[in-house]
Design a protein around this motif. Sequence first.
Motif, PDB file in Angstrom:
ATOM      1  N   SER A  13     -36.232  -1.035  55.339  1.00  0.00           N
ATOM      2  CA  SER A  13     -36.928  -0.280  56.374  1.00  0.00           C
ATOM      3  C   SER A  13     -38.292   0.188  55.858  1.00  0.00           C
ATOM      4  CB  SER A  13     -36.095   0.950  56.768  1.00  0.00           C
ATOM      5  OG  SER A  13     -36.875   1.872  57.502  1.00  0.00           O
ATOM      6  N   ARG A  69     -31.159  13.737  61.007  1.00  0.00           N
ATOM      7  CA  ARG A  69     -30.127  12.795  61.450  1.00  0.00           C
ATOM      8  C   ARG A  69     -30.722  11.568  62.147  1.00  0.00           C
ATOM      9  NH1 ARG A  69     -27.481   9.243  61.771  1.00  0.00           N
ATOM     10  NH2 ARG A  69     -25.544   8.907  62.877  1.00  0.00           N
ATOM     11  N   ALA A  90     -22.470  10.676  60.458  1.00  0.00           N
ATOM     12  CA  ALA A  90     -23.510  10.138  59.585  1.00  0.00           C
ATOM     13  C   ALA A  90     -22.905   9.549  58.309  1.00  0.00           C
ATOM     14  CB  ALA A  90     -24.515  11.229  59.244  1.00  0.00           C
ATOM     15  N   ASP A 147     -20.676   2.569  56.283  1.00  0.00           N
ATOM     16  CA  ASP A 147     -20.702   1.240  56.915  1.00  0.00           C
ATOM     17  C   ASP A 147     -21.907   0.426  56.450  1.00  0.00           C
ATOM     18  OD1 ASP A 147     -18.415   1.911  58.322  1.00  0.00           O
ATOM     19  OD2 ASP A 147     -19.461   2.246  60.226  1.00  0.00           O
ATOM     20  N   MET A 148     -23.005   1.104  56.168  1.00  0.00           N
ATOM     21  CA  MET A 148     -24.216   0.430  55.694  1.00  0.00           C
ATOM     22  C   MET A 148     -24.089   0.003  54.236  1.00  0.00           C
ATOM     23  SD  MET A 148     -27.205   2.793  57.414  1.00  0.00           S
ATOM     24  CE  MET A 148     -28.584   1.807  56.788  1.00  0.00           C
ATOM     25  N   THR A 156     -21.433   6.207  59.108  1.00  0.00           N
ATOM     26  CA  THR A 156     -22.489   5.213  59.313  1.00  0.00           C
ATOM     27  C   THR A 156     -23.063   4.752  57.983  1.00  0.00           C
ATOM     28  OG1 THR A 156     -23.046   6.093  61.488  1.00  0.00           O
ATOM     29  CG2 THR A 156     -24.749   4.808  60.377  1.00  0.00           C
ATOM     30  N   LEU A 157     -23.369   5.683  57.089  1.00  0.00           N
ATOM     31  CA  LEU A 157     -23.925   5.302  55.792  1.00  0.00           C
ATOM     32  C   LEU A 157     -22.919   4.521  54.964  1.00  0.00           C
ATOM     33  CD1 LEU A 157     -26.048   8.417  54.777  1.00  0.00           C
ATOM     34  CD2 LEU A 157     -26.703   6.384  56.097  1.00  0.00           C
ATOM     35  N   LEU A 174     -32.020   9.069  59.397  1.00  0.00           N
ATOM     36  CA  LEU A 174     -31.188   8.818  58.224  1.00  0.00           C
ATOM     37  C   LEU A 174     -30.999   7.330  57.911  1.00  0.00           C
ATOM     38  CD1 LEU A 174     -29.724  10.376  56.022  1.00  0.00           C
ATOM     39  CD2 LEU A 174     -27.707  10.400  57.490  1.00  0.00           C
ATOM     40  N   GLU A 175     -30.595   6.548  58.882  1.00  0.00           N
ATOM     41  CA  GLU A 175     -30.350   5.122  58.632  1.00  0.00           C
ATOM     42  C   GLU A 175     -31.621   4.417  58.163  1.00  0.00           C
ATOM     43  OE1 GLU A 175     -27.404   6.382  61.840  1.00  0.00           O
ATOM     44  OE2 GLU A 175     -29.477   6.815  61.327  1.00  0.00           O
ATOM     45  N   VAL A 202     -32.420   5.334  54.486  1.00  0.00           N
ATOM     46  CA  VAL A 202     -31.461   4.800  53.523  1.00  0.00           C
ATOM     47  C   VAL A 202     -31.646   3.295  53.282  1.00  0.00           C
ATOM     48  CG1 VAL A 202     -28.979   4.299  53.250  1.00  0.00           C
ATOM     49  CG2 VAL A 202     -29.732   6.592  53.911  1.00  0.00           C
ATOM     50  N   ASP A 203     -32.103   2.572  54.275  1.00  0.00           N
ATOM     51  CA  ASP A 203     -32.201   1.110  54.195  1.00  0.00           C
ATOM     52  C   ASP A 203     -33.449   0.669  53.430  1.00  0.00           C
ATOM     53  OD1 ASP A 203     -32.400  -1.637  54.570  1.00  0.00           O
ATOM     54  OD2 ASP A 203     -31.934  -1.547  56.702  1.00  0.00           O
TER      55      ASP A 203
END
Length: 135
Positions: free
Chosen positions: A71, A60, A97, A103-104, A100-101, A63-64, A67-68
């Motif tokens: 990054s 967790r 999560a 939203d991304m 958030t994903l 994760l962001e 995924v990006d």
Amino acid sequence: MALTRGYRQLVDDAQARIRTLTLAEAADRLADADTVFVDIRDVRELQREGSIPDALHAPRGMLEFWVDPDSPYFKPVFGSGKTFVLFCQSGWRSSLATATLQDMGLAPVCHIEGGFAAWKAAGLPVAAYSRSSRA
């Protein structure tokens, strides 16, 4: 200090705007090559309880970043265009999560109602944790 929004409100807000799969819907996707199950639990939880067979472990806290594509920690599986089904133990962390994903801009992404605890209680398949399940 009083919080203006506690964890329960955050989870409820997330669940109101994300897609939640029932256990039956999730189980039906288990053999789907275009679906990736993503276990966001701590590695100690996976070692202790196992996971959904062939699930990808994505902690967790990372994760962001995984995924990006911008990054330095990006994992190509998240750029595959597949459907991502997140889960945690009870569905709370995976709700947050998933929101958030979403939203991304990651799509499609959803989570499993009741999390791994519900999956296991329903007698659905469980596999021992393997380090090869990391992204």
